[in-house]
Design a protein around this motif. Structure first.
Motif, PDB file in Angstrom:
ATOM      1  N   SER A   2       0.824  -1.206   0.000  1.00 45.98           N
ATOM      2  CA  SER A   2       0.000   0.000   0.000  1.00 45.98           C
ATOM      3  C   SER A   2       0.855   1.251   0.000  1.00 45.98           C
ATOM      4  N   ASP A   4       1.255   4.521   1.826  1.00 44.92           N
ATOM      5  CA  ASP A   4       0.909   5.014   3.157  1.00 44.92           C
ATOM      6  C   ASP A   4       1.235   6.490   3.298  1.00 44.92           C
ATOM      7  N   ALA A  84      -4.049   5.014   3.912  1.00 45.34           N
ATOM      8  CA  ALA A  84      -3.344   4.083   3.038  1.00 45.34           C
ATOM      9  C   ALA A  84      -4.299   3.542   1.989  1.00 45.34           C
ATOM     10  N   TYR A  85      -3.713   3.153   0.862  1.00 42.96           N
ATOM     11  CA  TYR A  85      -4.492   2.461  -0.164  1.00 42.96           C
ATOM     12  C   TYR A  85      -3.586   1.489  -0.891  1.00 42.96           C
ATOM     13  N   PRO A  86      -4.159   0.384  -1.355  1.00 41.42           N
ATOM     14  CA  PRO A  86      -3.352  -0.625  -2.034  1.00 41.42           C
ATOM     15  C   PRO A  86      -2.997  -0.184  -3.451  1.00 41.42           C
ATOM     16  N   TYR A  87      -1.908  -0.734  -3.941  1.00 45.06           N
ATOM     17  CA  TYR A  87      -1.514  -0.501  -5.324  1.00 45.06           C
ATOM     18  C   TYR A  87      -2.322  -1.425  -6.213  1.00 45.06           C
ATOM     19  N   GLY A 166       1.803  -2.344   4.065  1.00 48.26           N
ATOM     20  CA  GLY A 166       0.729  -2.852   3.220  1.00 48.26           C
ATOM     21  C   GLY A 166       0.654  -4.356   3.284  1.00 48.26           C
TER      22      GLY A 166
END
Length: 180
Positions: A2, A4, A84-87, A166
């Motif tokens: 992720s 962050d 945060a977010y995932p790739y 992540g």
């Protein structure tokens, strides 16, 4: 894996690196002021994102909101926070990055914390550069048959706060031994 963005409290003249290193980390239970901030954050994020999953454990000092459609995750502790977010691919990356920036701005406005981008090693200025993280995720996943979700938590690097950077598209999908 992720992307962050960390939310930290800094003293005047203190660098982000110093603030992250010096702690405190966790900071105890969420007090009335932080819970009121979280309520405003949750309301604002529901307006921005729609359907979300929320978990608050005030005694443990943790509040978390997750949005399945985008993978966005917002965490708030007594003394710090994270977005945060995932790739993964988004239909319109520019629009998604604007959404991330709006989420960070909302949390910063409500908490007074400052946003730091450890991937860039600089204050978060609204610019998100996924290329490094996407390349890193692909390289790690290549060693696990190309499947990012099969990467064990121990292979995921940690950011300076000691949190994993992540490893899952949704917090509920994390293995029980993975800290996030």
């Amino acid at each position: 894996m992720s992307y962050d963005l960390l939310l930290v409290a800094r003293r005047p003249g203190q660098t982000f690196e110093q603030a992250l290193h010096d702690g405190p980390h966790g900071g105890g239970p969420l007090g009335p002021e932080r819970l009121a901030q979280w309520a405003r954050i949750e309301t604002g994020l529901r307006a921005l994102l729609g359907d979300v999953h929320v978990h608050v454990d005030a005694d443990a000092g943790h509040a978390e909101l997750a949005h399945d459609a985008t993978g966005l995750q917002v965490e708030l502790f007594a003394d710090q926070g994270a977005v945060a977010y995932p790739y993964w691919a988004h239909e319109d990356p520019a629009a998604f990055h604007r959404l991330v920036t709006a989420v960070v701005a909302l949390v910063v406005r409500e908490t007074g914390l400052e946003a730091y981008d450890p991937q860039a090693g600089a204050p978060f200025d609204g610019h998100v550069d996924d290329r490094t993280g996407v390349a890193g995720s692909a390289a790690i996943a290549a060693g696990y048959g190309g499947r990012v979700h099969d990467v064990p938590a121990s292979a995921v690097p940690r950011c300076r706060t000691g949190r994993r950077t992540g490893g899952s598209p949704r917090p509920s999908a994390l293995p029980p031994d993975a800290d996030h």
